[in-house]
Design an enzyme around this catalytic site. Sequence first.
Site, PDB file in Angstrom:
ATOM      1  N   LYS A 215       0.821  -1.216   0.000  1.00 12.42           N
ATOM      2  CA  LYS A 215       0.000   0.000   0.000  1.00 12.42           C
ATOM      3  C   LYS A 215       0.854   1.266   0.000  1.00 12.42           C
ATOM      4  CE  LYS A 215      -2.494   3.454   1.652  1.00 12.42           C
ATOM      5  NZ  LYS A 215      -1.974   4.690   2.265  1.00 12.42           N
ATOM      6  N   ASP A 234      -6.291   0.784   0.607  1.00 16.22           N
ATOM      7  CA  ASP A 234      -6.320   0.967   2.054  1.00 16.22           C
ATOM      8  C   ASP A 234      -7.718   0.603   2.560  1.00 16.22           C
ATOM      9  OD1 ASP A 234      -7.836   3.010   1.086  1.00 16.22           O
ATOM     10  OD2 ASP A 234      -7.177   4.455   2.561  1.00 16.22           O
TER      11      ASP A 234
END
Length: 285
Positions: A215, A234
Amino acid sequence: MSELKNVEFQVRDYDLALTLDSGQTFRWTETPVGWEGVISGRWIRLRQVSPQLIRASLSDADDDWSWLKDYLQLDFPYHEMLENFPADPHLSRAIEACSGLRLLRQYPWETLASFICSSTKQIVQIRQIVELLSRRLGGPVQSVQGNSFSFPSVEQVATAPLSLLLECKLGFRARYLKETAEMILGDKIDLKNLGELSTEEAREKLMQFPGVGRKVADCVLLFGYGFQDAFPIDVWIIKALQRLYFPRRKKNLIQLQRFSARHFGPHAGYAQQFLFHYMRVVASV
DNA sequence: GTCCAGGGATTCA
DNA sequence: TGAATCCATGGA
């Protein structure tokens, strides 16, 4: 401080406030006279005078504004990009709700460091951490208020004692940030060359830093290097994808990554930014 | 007091 | 592979 020098830029479909407050950058403050921040050691004030005009004010400016145009991505073919998205009612709604939202082109080190600090932190807290890091480790920058600071360099972070980083409220992220800075300083990974690699190769390099997983790496690729096929997933994006595209079946991270790349295409990162902001602000539960 | 935040690393099944 | 847990910290 000497007088401010102004320059104006014609824009189309550019919402400055939406862009600077969209969670991709953490150093901008809204004041009654505009948005104030520091870009690569230069204090600057930005103001959207009208839908078609953005005014920049700063001191001691030369006449080369290419760095600012690049940062704001003023020449990016926004419409062309929008037209290449799939016909998708969810994405269309998000784009309509966030019209004028743009991706910036920030500096890789600041982007990397900021997003290492971001894990399990709210955006307001990330802003606070980044501000503290600049104040405590960065250098002073000439500004109207006289109390602005540049984001600390790789060297400044690498050589700072861990205790100082902890005072900036980094918590368990302090060690990640310091070790990452030390790796860059020791030439283990060169941030300069990543932009010339493929998305996958650059991501692989970034994920070698401690505290950088998929991420955070994708955030750096997207916000710092302009790899627009990067699609950071996320908690908000998981929520968005699950609710909008898979309301019945729970998908794991790999499946969501595959879906987003296939469905949104080469500018998936822009789609991500629309969906992120749409979920976070507009359609918040 | 409890829950959660633009996650990652490690452990354990 | 995949789920569970820990990691500091502050705001809601």
